[in-house]
Design an enzyme around this catalytic site. Structure first.
Site, mmCIF file in Angstrom:
data_model
loop_
_atom_site.group_PDB
_atom_site.id
_atom_site.type_symbol
_atom_site.label_atom_id
_atom_site.label_comp_id
_atom_site.label_asym_id
_atom_site.label_seq_id
_atom_site.Cartn_x
_atom_site.Cartn_y
_atom_site.Cartn_z
ATOM 1 N N PHE A 149 0.824 -1.213 0.015
ATOM 2 C CA PHE A 149 -0.029 0.039 -0.194
ATOM 3 C C PHE A 149 0.796 1.202 -0.057
ATOM 4 C CE2 PHE A 149 0.732 -0.145 4.567
ATOM 5 C CZ PHE A 149 1.135 1.204 4.618
ATOM 6 N N LYS A 173 -1.381 -6.794 -9.332
ATOM 7 C CA LYS A 173 -2.045 -7.123 -8.349
ATOM 8 C C LYS A 173 -1.668 -5.860 -7.222
ATOM 9 C CE LYS A 173 -3.005 -8.108 -4.790
ATOM 10 N NZ LYS A 173 -3.082 -7.304 -3.601
ATOM 11 N N GLU A 176 -5.019 -3.894 -2.004
ATOM 12 C CA GLU A 176 -6.318 -3.485 -1.780
ATOM 13 C C GLU A 176 -6.709 -2.186 -1.030
ATOM 14 O OE1 GLU A 176 -4.444 -5.741 -0.537
ATOM 15 O OE2 GLU A 176 -5.592 -6.817 0.917
ATOM 16 N N SER A 231 5.288 -7.238 3.248
ATOM 17 C CA SER A 231 6.142 -7.601 4.524
ATOM 18 C C SER A 231 6.690 -8.723 4.518
ATOM 19 C CB SER A 231 5.098 -7.493 5.541
ATOM 20 O OG SER A 231 3.759 -8.227 5.183
ATOM 21 N N CYS A 286 9.487 1.939 3.564
ATOM 22 C CA CYS A 286 10.544 0.859 3.876
ATOM 23 C C CYS A 286 11.727 1.233 3.837
ATOM 24 C CB CYS A 286 10.469 -0.262 2.725
ATOM 25 S SG CYS A 286 10.982 0.369 1.130
ATOM 26 N N GLU A 388 9.300 -4.482 13.010
ATOM 27 C CA GLU A 388 9.264 -3.389 11.940
ATOM 28 C C GLU A 388 7.973 -2.818 12.490
ATOM 29 O OE1 GLU A 388 7.669 -3.896 7.999
ATOM 30 O OE2 GLU A 388 8.886 -2.262 7.558
#
Ligand code: NAD
Length: 503
Positions: A149, A173, A176, A231, A286, A388
């Site tokens: 995301f 893909k 969402e 992740s 990240c 994290e």
């Protein structure tokens, strides 16, 4: 309620699975749309379209493919503000940061505009008597990208920019949570094909979904390569499942990047750099710097004091507020997770210097906001150090020596990025050579390499062998074929029963 649809074979396609996921506006906390989640049959339809399209696309010469990329770049640039607004409305990052997200993606498209040069093979004339050897890079076929995301513009472009320019078709893909920008990019890619006079229907498809869609991608026999960013546990699952099904896979995972501050660093600059890198985009990067390691007690005390003052000057606001340094996090669940980590940090015995949990923005009380948070005296054994957090939380871990400071990121489970702040060239050089991390910054807080270099971490930050974009990306999305050609002259040569060697 607005429905966000798939984009398959050059057109918007409504979902048929009957499953949807809510898409929020993180500023208000309200549901603004729903996105269709694909099932196996919908992935099959998209892959069939991509297979058909790829057969034609691979025959389009590299220069014409590059022309489509030039048009695509022009179109995205012409709509940058509209795209940034859409991105911010679903992700929550401030508008200037959304423009940066798209711009970093466009830099990979610029790299892809030069693809003819990157696809040139190698040639050896006269490798033996009358023998020449040459190599060519051919597309792998249909590639897929599964994206997180936090960069809904940049990361899809990292992947499809290089995959498509090298002659593959693509199934994207996206997350969402913020799926609209990827669909707009696919629509603009269709338009770019039209502007360049090249058929691109089915070359770039966007299929939304969750684990079911990802599993359908990972097991589909016609998908030859999968690029994943997200992740680490899911990255590892994607890597192993994709490889088990015969695909090449690159899977980038989570991170816990450290900033090492030596006593000779310019602390005024370091505080500004840390502030942007730890709290920018609400820490949802990240390549954020959520851990700072000052070397020596004096540096640590001074840094902490200045950081507290810096935090007091930060403005958290809605994405459209041009004065806001950062906006809300992506979801209520994520905000709760960050708040839980802050509680855990205090329970573990770290010193909670600034607590952002009570922050609320007037008029936007239901938005997913969380204030900047600072911990001091964080210890390597703490869970809040090892894991994290992915939020606006900066942790100070004190070290006595440079060797101790190098050991911290080197021994951490993640190895995405790291930075050192110093005026000492020799120390910086030694640090860069020794540290066990994939991307290093020297007085650069967020060392994301430029598009023609390559992006990738080490350890649990990346599974697979090849990085994103640059020539590594070209390598990932192509297969090398080597041709050995002989054009004999004169008499027929004897059969060779021993392995031919170059005499
Ligand atoms: P995520 O792992 O939750 O989701 C990533 C993708 O995987 C999404 O498309 C999602 O739909 C899909 N997915 C979710 N659950 C799945 C499951 N059980 N099985 C298969 N697929 C599944 O990550 P996120 O929250 O969207 O993104 C944040 C994470 O991404 C952070 O850990 C961050 O560090 C990481 N990240 C890494 C890089 C990098 O280059 N190393 C870059 C950006 C983000």
């Amino acid at each position: 309620m607005r429905d966000i649809t798939h984009f398959i074979d050059g057109a918007s396609v409504a979902g048929v699975s009957g499953r949807y996921s809510d898409v929020y506006d993180p500023n208000t906390g309200e549901v603004q749309a729903r996105v269709a989640l694909a099932n196996q049959a919908e992935i099959d339809t998209a892959v069939a379209a991509a297979v058909r399209a790829q057969a034609l696309w691979a025959t389009v010469n590299p220069q014409r493919r590059a022309r489509v990329m030039f048009e695509f770049k022009r179109l995205v640039e012409s709509r940058l503000d509209e795209l940034a607004r859409l991105l911010s409305s679903e992700h929550g990052k401030v508008l200037a940061d959304s423009r940066g997200d798209l711009q970093r993606g466009l830099e990979v498209i610029e790299f892809a505009c030069g693809i003819p040069h990157a696809l040139k093979g190698e040639y050896t004339e006269g490798a033996g008597p009358g023998i020449d050897v040459y190599s060519m890079r051919q597309p792998i076929g249909v590639g897929a990208g599964i994206t997180p995301f936090n960069f809904p513009g940049m990361i899809p472009m990292w992947m499809f920019g290089v995959a498509i320019a090298t002659g593959n078709s693509f199934i994207l893909k996206p997350s969402e949570k913020d799926p609209s920008v990827p669909v707009r990019l696919a629509e603009l890619f269709m338009e770019a094909g039209g502007a360049a006079g090249v058929e691109v229907k089915g070359v770039l498809n966007v299929v939304h979904g969750d684990k079911s869609a990802v599993d359908a991608i990972l097991t589909h026999p016609d998908i030859k390569g999968v690029s994943f960013v997200g992740s680490s546990d899911i990255a590892q699952y994607v890597y192993m499942t994709g490889a088990e099904h015969g695909k090449r896979v690159q899977a980038m995972g989570g991170a816990k990047n450290h900033g090492i501050v030596l006593p000779d660093a310019d602390l005024d600059q370091v505080v500004k750099d840390l502030s942007g890198a730890a709290f920018g985009s609400a820490g949802e990067r990240c390549m954020a710097l959520p851990v700072v390691v000052p070397v020596g007690a004096k540096t640590a005390d001074e840094l902490r004091e200045r950081m507290v003052a810096e935090i007091a000057s930060l403005k958290v606001g809605v994405s459209t507020d041009a004065d806001a340094h950062y906006g809300p996090v992506v979801s209520a669940a994520h905000r709760q997770k960050i708040a839980d980590y802050i509680k855990l940090g205090a329970d573990e015995g770290a010193e909670l210097v600034v607590d952002g949990r009570d922050f609320a923005l007037q008029g936007y009380e239901k938005g997913f906001f969380i204030g900047p948070t600072l911990f001091d005296n964080v210890k390597p054994a703490m869970r809040t150090y090892q894991e994290e957090i992915f939020g606006p939380v900066l942790q100070i871990v004190r070290a006595e020596t440079l060797d101790e400071a190098i050991a911290l990121p080197s021994q951490h489970q993640y190895g995405n990025g790291v930075a050192i702040f110093t005026r000492n060239g020799r120390a910086a050089r030694e640090f860069a050579a020794k540290v066990n991390v994939g991307m290093v910054g020297i007085n650069v807080p967020i060392p994301v390499p430029v598009a023609y270099h390559t992006f990738g971490g080490w350890k649990r930050s990346a599974f697979g062998d090849t990085n994103q974009h640059g020539l590594e990306g070209v390598k990932f999305w192509t297969k090398i074929k080597t041709v050995t050609a002989r054009w004999p002259e004169g008499a027929v040569e004897d059969s060779a029963f021993v392995i031919p060697t170059m005499r």
